[in-house]
Scaffold this active site. Sequence first.
Site, PDB file in Angstrom:
ATOM      1  N   GLN A  30     -14.658  27.478 -16.646  1.00  0.00           N
ATOM      2  CA  GLN A  30     -15.863  28.167 -17.111  1.00  0.00           C
ATOM      3  C   GLN A  30     -15.427  29.321 -18.044  1.00  0.00           C
ATOM      4  OE1 GLN A  30     -15.832  27.337 -13.475  1.00  0.00           O
ATOM      5  NE2 GLN A  30     -16.616  25.472 -14.345  1.00  0.00           N
ATOM      6  N   GLY A  80     -14.870  20.772 -17.092  1.00  0.00           N
ATOM      7  CA  GLY A  80     -14.406  19.533 -17.724  1.00  0.00           C
ATOM      8  C   GLY A  80     -13.415  19.887 -18.808  1.00  0.00           C
ATOM      9  N   HIS A  81     -12.171  19.509 -18.622  1.00  0.00           N
ATOM     10  CA  HIS A  81     -11.144  19.810 -19.619  1.00  0.00           C
ATOM     11  C   HIS A  81     -10.645  18.499 -20.217  1.00  0.00           C
ATOM     12  CE1 HIS A  81      -9.965  23.779 -17.402  1.00  0.00           C
ATOM     13  NE2 HIS A  81     -11.060  23.879 -18.104  1.00  0.00           N
ATOM     14  N   LYS A 130     -10.296  25.140 -23.439  1.00  0.00           N
ATOM     15  CA  LYS A 130      -9.157  25.844 -22.831  1.00  0.00           C
ATOM     16  C   LYS A 130      -8.066  24.861 -22.435  1.00  0.00           C
ATOM     17  CE  LYS A 130     -12.018  27.489 -19.754  1.00  0.00           C
ATOM     18  NZ  LYS A 130     -13.319  27.210 -20.366  1.00  0.00           N
ATOM     19  N   ASP A 148     -16.581  25.764 -22.246  1.00  0.00           N
ATOM     20  CA  ASP A 148     -16.374  24.651 -23.180  1.00  0.00           C
ATOM     21  C   ASP A 148     -15.631  25.086 -24.433  1.00  0.00           C
ATOM     22  OD1 ASP A 148     -17.918  23.093 -21.397  1.00  0.00           O
ATOM     23  OD2 ASP A 148     -19.729  23.912 -22.312  1.00  0.00           O
TER      24      ASP A 148
HETATM   25  P1  IMP Z   1     -22.926  25.611 -11.870  1.00  0.00           P
HETATM   26  O1  IMP Z   1     -21.570  26.169 -12.128  1.00  0.00           O
HETATM   27  O2  IMP Z   1     -22.953  24.102 -11.820  1.00  0.00           O
HETATM   28  O3  IMP Z   1     -23.605  26.234 -10.705  1.00  0.00           O
HETATM   29  O4  IMP Z   1     -23.847  25.975 -13.147  1.00  0.00           O
HETATM   30  C1  IMP Z   1     -24.239  27.304 -13.449  1.00  0.00           C
HETATM   31  C2  IMP Z   1     -24.252  27.547 -14.949  1.00  0.00           C
HETATM   32  O5  IMP Z   1     -22.920  27.524 -15.446  1.00  0.00           O
HETATM   33  C3  IMP Z   1     -25.025  26.480 -15.754  1.00  0.00           C
HETATM   34  O6  IMP Z   1     -25.627  27.096 -16.877  1.00  0.00           O
HETATM   35  C4  IMP Z   1     -23.933  25.542 -16.214  1.00  0.00           C
HETATM   36  O7  IMP Z   1     -24.294  24.832 -17.381  1.00  0.00           O
HETATM   37  C5  IMP Z   1     -22.809  26.538 -16.479  1.00  0.00           C
HETATM   38  N1  IMP Z   1     -21.489  25.927 -16.362  1.00  0.00           N
HETATM   39  C6  IMP Z   1     -20.809  25.648 -15.241  1.00  0.00           C
HETATM   40  N2  IMP Z   1     -19.616  25.106 -15.529  1.00  0.00           N
HETATM   41  C7  IMP Z   1     -19.527  25.080 -16.853  1.00  0.00           C
HETATM   42  C8  IMP Z   1     -18.484  24.673 -17.760  1.00  0.00           C
HETATM   43  O8  IMP Z   1     -17.399  24.216 -17.374  1.00  0.00           O
HETATM   44  N3  IMP Z   1     -18.788  24.804 -19.081  1.00  0.00           N
HETATM   45  C9  IMP Z   1     -19.952  25.328 -19.534  1.00  0.00           C
HETATM   46  N4  IMP Z   1     -20.928  25.738 -18.724  1.00  0.00           N
HETATM   47  C10 IMP Z   1     -20.718  25.605 -17.398  1.00  0.00           C
END
Ligand code: IMP
Length: 449
Positions: A223, A40-41, A16, A13
């Site tokens: 991420q 989410g961008h 980017k 977040d």
């Molecule tokens: P998953 O990727 O949905 O399996 O989530 C695993 C962990 O990564 C969790 O703590 C999510 O909140 C975090 N996470 C996954 N994608 C994002 C992102 O785009 N931004 C921030 N945290 C993320």
Amino acid sequence: MGAVVVVGTHWGDEAKGKFVDLIGQDADVVIRYGGGPNAGHTVIVGENTYKFHLIPSGILNPKTLCIMADGMVIDPATLVKEMESLTERGISLDNLRISQNAHVILPYHAKLDKLEEIAKGGAALGTTGRGVGPCYVDKAARLGIRMGDLVNLTRLREKLKAVLPHKNALLTKIYDSEPFDQETLLAELTPLAEKLAPYVTDTQALAGEAQTSGKRILFEGAQATLLDIDGGTYPYVTSSHPISGGATIGTGIPPTAIGQVLGVVKAYTTRVGAGTFPTELLDEKGDRIRERGHEYGTTTGRPRRCGWLDTVALRYSVRVNGLTGICVGHLDVLAGFDKVQICVAYRKNGVRLTEFPAGDVSLLDGCEPEYEILPGWQDVDITNITRFEDLPVNARAYVHRVAEIAGVPAVLVSIGPRRDQTLVPPGIPAPRHLFHVASGVPVVPANVV
Ligand code: IMP
């Protein structure tokens, strides 16, 4: 021509998308190399706000080829929805290409993601619930269905026939949940597959050709570093490789093709989901950052945990990604604090830790941050400033100090979500020149910043 990789330095977040959009205006190819609809961008161009989960932000530039590469996991329903919303707004998808090797997130993945989280109870990771983890599990277990299978209905039927009994056994016998019916699934997937088929291709070949013919390639990270499955704060991580190394694993382009690696760092730090967060602010300062920074998830709407900037983690990020520069974002959000704090070390049981304990992140539990305190800058609106030199002196000093601690220059500074709310510090080349800086060399020596 060196490729440019843009990664997040902390827990995601970092905005980017804005930097990718900006640098991507001069790119021939933008490639997203990992993750899925958990990302989410948000990109704001003029009066228009675009929110992307899967499609690279580069799609807004009609000249740029946009590749969703092998390392991604793709939910076809989300993708089709995202494509439709872009075409409704007049954005052409002619330049979109989807890897035949990218894995497909199927409805059972999302269901298992949620059931697994519930089963973990207090140890839940706080996943986005989009099925990302279970899809990567199937990829590693060689049970995955790939985009090339999805768009070939005979193959899709065969693959589902082989994998569905495993998934249904898990759902019914372990989680006491409902099974999926193969024909119903096929009926749901068929129209999606038909819509996606024209875009699915061998993107390794496309990317390789772009690289060997000297095209300007931009890798869009999703991420961030501390969510990397190996290098992050395991188990509170995602299931892919958001670090810069993932750009080569997830696309087929070799590491030697990369020239610059830029880390997007917020002026403060945030985290969603569970896991230790040493600089988290559980007081009104944290609330203030959350409200001013609109720190609510683009994908899930969850409020983000907010805290002071953690430069122990930042220095780790510089090392593990090989950062050659940083893009400092959300600087406007810190306006109005009397003092701003930068975490420069952790303390635990009387011991001072100056390096991020990536090898044993349990050491982070109970760590107290050690702060360097800098004077804040007035609560003035800095969002319309057009030159870095016109920022309040303490805001500039803050950026300089962060770059100094990071040991790499700040190449861009963001003071708002719009493209024009981006400042280039003195001595730094404009984004379009980043592709011409020699491989692995910082954009300018750190002391010029
Ligand atoms: P998953 O990727 O949905 O399996 O989530 C695993 C962990 O990564 C969790 O703590 C999510 O909140 C975090 N996470 C996954 N994608 C994002 C992102 O785009 N931004 C921030 N945290 C993320």
